[in-house]
Design a protein around this motif. Structure first.
Motif, PDB file in Angstrom:
ATOM      1  N   PHE A  46      22.482   1.620 -15.938  1.00  0.00           N
ATOM      2  CA  PHE A  46      21.602   2.355 -15.255  1.00  0.00           C
ATOM      3  C   PHE A  46      22.051   3.660 -14.766  1.00  0.00           C
ATOM      4  CE2 PHE A  46      20.237  -1.860 -15.545  1.00  0.00           C
ATOM      5  CZ  PHE A  46      18.934  -1.904 -15.958  1.00  0.00           C
ATOM      6  N   ASP A  47      23.218   4.270 -15.173  1.00  0.00           N
ATOM      7  CA  ASP A  47      23.567   5.475 -14.731  1.00  0.00           C
ATOM      8  C   ASP A  47      23.776   5.468 -13.130  1.00  0.00           C
ATOM      9  OD1 ASP A  47      24.144   6.813 -17.165  1.00  0.00           O
ATOM     10  OD2 ASP A  47      21.839   7.143 -17.403  1.00  0.00           O
ATOM     11  N   ARG A  48      24.109   4.365 -12.564  1.00  0.00           N
ATOM     12  CA  ARG A  48      24.331   4.193 -11.118  1.00  0.00           C
ATOM     13  C   ARG A  48      25.598   3.626 -10.725  1.00  0.00           C
ATOM     14  NH1 ARG A  48      20.066   1.739  -7.616  1.00  0.00           N
ATOM     15  NH2 ARG A  48      22.088   1.489  -6.605  1.00  0.00           N
ATOM     16  N   ARG A  49      25.584   3.260  -9.205  1.00  0.00           N
ATOM     17  CA  ARG A  49      26.617   2.486  -8.865  1.00  0.00           C
ATOM     18  C   ARG A  49      26.015   1.375  -7.984  1.00  0.00           C
ATOM     19  NH1 ARG A  49      31.264   6.078  -6.139  1.00  0.00           N
ATOM     20  NH2 ARG A  49      32.525   4.477  -6.694  1.00  0.00           N
ATOM     21  N   PHE A  50      26.711   0.176  -7.821  1.00  0.00           N
ATOM     22  CA  PHE A  50      26.221  -0.875  -7.329  1.00  0.00           C
ATOM     23  C   PHE A  50      27.240  -1.610  -6.054  1.00  0.00           C
ATOM     24  CE2 PHE A  50      24.829  -0.749 -11.865  1.00  0.00           C
ATOM     25  CZ  PHE A  50      23.412  -0.803 -11.624  1.00  0.00           C
ATOM     26  N   ASP A  51      26.524  -2.214  -5.290  1.00  0.00           N
ATOM     27  CA  ASP A  51      27.493  -3.005  -4.166  1.00  0.00           C
ATOM     28  C   ASP A  51      27.892  -4.289  -4.947  1.00  0.00           C
ATOM     29  OD1 ASP A  51      26.418  -1.281  -2.028  1.00  0.00           O
ATOM     30  OD2 ASP A  51      24.549  -1.887  -2.449  1.00  0.00           O
ATOM     31  N   GLY A  52      27.398  -4.871  -5.738  1.00  0.00           N
ATOM     32  CA  GLY A  52      27.950  -5.973  -6.522  1.00  0.00           C
ATOM     33  C   GLY A  52      27.396  -5.924  -7.996  1.00  0.00           C
ATOM     34  N   VAL A  53      28.479  -6.717  -8.837  1.00  0.00           N
ATOM     35  CA  VAL A  53      28.111  -6.864 -10.176  1.00  0.00           C
ATOM     36  C   VAL A  53      28.598  -8.293 -10.483  1.00  0.00           C
ATOM     37  CG1 VAL A  53      28.666  -6.154 -12.598  1.00  0.00           C
ATOM     38  CG2 VAL A  53      28.465  -4.449 -10.808  1.00  0.00           C
ATOM     39  N   VAL A  54      27.708  -8.958 -10.999  1.00  0.00           N
ATOM     40  CA  VAL A  54      27.808 -10.439 -11.689  1.00  0.00           C
ATOM     41  C   VAL A  54      27.807 -10.429 -13.122  1.00  0.00           C
ATOM     42  CG1 VAL A  54      27.167 -11.367  -9.514  1.00  0.00           C
ATOM     43  CG2 VAL A  54      25.587 -11.228 -11.200  1.00  0.00           C
ATOM     44  N   ALA A  55      28.553 -11.149 -13.520  1.00  0.00           N
ATOM     45  CA  ALA A  55      28.556 -11.570 -14.949  1.00  0.00           C
ATOM     46  C   ALA A  55      28.854 -13.013 -15.316  1.00  0.00           C
ATOM     47  CB  ALA A  55      29.834 -10.637 -15.914  1.00  0.00           C
TER      48      ALA A  55
END
Length: 194
Positions: free
Chosen positions: A97-106
């Motif tokens: 989404f061309d942005r940064r995140f506070d958290g990522v889950v996979a």
């Protein structure tokens, strides 16, 4: 199933997957999410139907973004987590989404990808996190491979040492490893603050 199937067989088994998916592991995700800023942005890579991970995170008030390459899975995700932003695309080529995140889950994703693709996804997660952001992913702690019971395709775990090296190369550091009631392992990594 053809080789041009971006979902690697998951679209064809979406209904079976949804019927078999339990809430095992959602307690680990919930505990992990308490370390994130309230209302922060979380990316769910390989979000599937959104149950239980997406619904759990949305219920905690996070701004949720999901990607999955299976059209049936992403349609169910949109139904189950209507407030989330979603895209039907593979993790390996997603622009997050061309942005940064506070958290990522996979959760339940990385080991489904070939080793090079796993490395590429992890390398891209580092820059997608805000400093201090967290990455939670599941994979066996042991280096191993097996046949996926739903798709019949190969799965590969790079093992704790392999994932540790990839995480470090992505500008993250391992913060811990957890095991859920079903015996699944979760790695928790933190983006190193500049």
């Amino acid at each position: 199933m053809t080789s041009d199937d971006a979902s690697a067989g998951w679209d064809a088994v979406a209904e079976r997957f949804a019927a078999l998916r339990s809430d095992v592991g959602s307690d680990i995700v919930l505990h992990w999410s308490r370390q994130l800023p309230r209302g922060g942005a979380v990316l769910d890579i390989g979000c599937g139907t959104g149950v239980p991970i997406g619904t759990c995170l949305a219920a905690q008030g996070f701004a949720l973004f999901g990607i999955d390459p299976a059209p049936r899975m992403i349609a169910a995700f949109r139904d189950n987590v209507p407030e989330a932003t979603a895209a039907c695309e593979p993790a390996e080529t997603s622009r997050f989404f061309d942005r940064r995140f506070d958290g990522v889950v996979a959760i339940g994703l990385l080991f489904l990808l070939p080793e090079a693709a796993q490395a590429a996804v992890i390398a891209r997660v580092g820059p997608a996190l805000h400093p201090g952001g967290r990455f939670l992913f599941s994979a066996p702690r042991e280096r191993c491979d097996w046949e996926d019971s739903l798709t019949g395709r190969r799965s590969w775990s790079l093992g704790e040492a392999g994932y540790g090296a990839l995480v470090e190369a992505a500008g993250l550091e391992m913060a811990g490893c957890h095991r859920d009631a079903g015996g699944n392992d979760y790695f928790d990594a933190v983006a190193v603050e500049a």
